[in-house]
Design a protein around this motif. Structure first.
Motif: not given
Length: 273
Positions: A62-69, A79-90, A135-143
């Motif tokens: 559940i805590a795993c980041s959703g950016s690696k393909v 189904m997530v937003s990114v900046r920049p495009v992850p190199t693993s996607w390319l 994100r890298a954890g179960v939630d975003y860092p508190p503001r």
């Protein structure tokens, strides 16, 4: 009849809408990524996943980041937003493979085709959508709330009359996106007190702005910190008045192999990295 689809991502709405997804697409051919979860097919919560696939989902998953393909895939629909495009996607896409994603903190939809040099060529679609960033954890860092309270109550280092009415930036999708390219990660708030409208802008570098407008009067703008955030917003609105539009939707896009996005429309250009 069984419908064969290319390897890639099945959006959440499609999974929920079609109860026959398991019959249409083999699960081993489908990878979907949603913020905070990375499994074979992902819905909004771990319980959804368990109910659909009859599997156990651990806290670590559940805590795993959703950016690696992982390669190979023919299509990536994020189904997530990114900046920049992850190199693993390319790297996961072959030449000619297609990518669709949104850019973090903007309403911009990037669609692109993988090129032989490891980058991609495409455009910003003439439509809008927004997803939560990875994100890298179960939630975003508190503001941090101290700066928000200062922006609400303190007099600014600069106090000037505003040139434009107070704007709810969050609801101005293209304007907010244009500002995000010039000054990423500004936090916006919009409040009302009777006929008074108040816009607040904050940044982690300590910059803040408050614009207050009573009725139809010109607003009063307070600004503090190292940058003048309201002035940056005024520059976006100046561009719109000079040109009658903002240049984002329909802009040509070139993604370099490192994931940096280069936008161009007419004489205007920008870099998202």
């Amino acid at each position: 009849m069984r419908q064969e689809l290319p390897r890639g991502d099945v959006p959440l709405a499609e999974v929920k809408r079609d109860a026959q997804t398991q019959q249409r697409v083999p699960f081993h051919d489908v990878t979907t990524q949603v913020v905070g979860v990375r499994v074979v097919i992902v819905l909004v919560t771990a319980q959804d996943v368990a109910d659909l696939l009859d599997i156990q989902v651990t806290d670590q998953e559940i805590a795993c980041s959703g950016s690696k393909v992982e390669a190979p895939v023919d299509r990536i629909v994020a189904m997530v937003s990114v900046r920049p495009v992850p190199t693993s996607w390319l790297a996961a896409l072959p030449a000619g493979g297609r990518l669709a994603t949104t850019i973090t903190n903007t309403s911009l939809i990037l669609t692109a085709t993988k090129t032989e040099d490891g980058g991609a060529i495409g455009r910003i679609e003439r439509d809008w959508a927004m997803f939560m960033p990875t994100r890298a954890g179960v939630d975003y860092p508190p503001r941090e709330r101290t700066l928000l309270e200062r922006a609400r109550t303190e007099d600014g280092e600069d106090v000037d009359p505003g040139r434009f009415p107070v704007l709810d930036v969050i609801e101005s999708r293209e304007g907010r996106s244009m500002l995000e390219l010039a000054a990423p990660d500004i936090e916006h708030h919009h409040e009302t007190d009777g006929d008074t409208r108040i816009a607040l802008m904050l940044h982690t570098d300590g910059s803040w702005a408050r614009a207050e407008q009573a009725g139809q009067a010109f607003p009063v703008v307070h600004q503090g910190g190292p940058r003048r955030l309201w002035d940056l917003l005024d520059e976006v609105r100046d561009h719109w008045l000079r040109h009658g539009q903002l240049p984002l939707y329909g802009a040509l896009a070139r993604v370099t192999p490192d994931g940096t996005i280069h936008l161009r429309r007419g004489t205007w250009n920008a870099v998202i990295g």
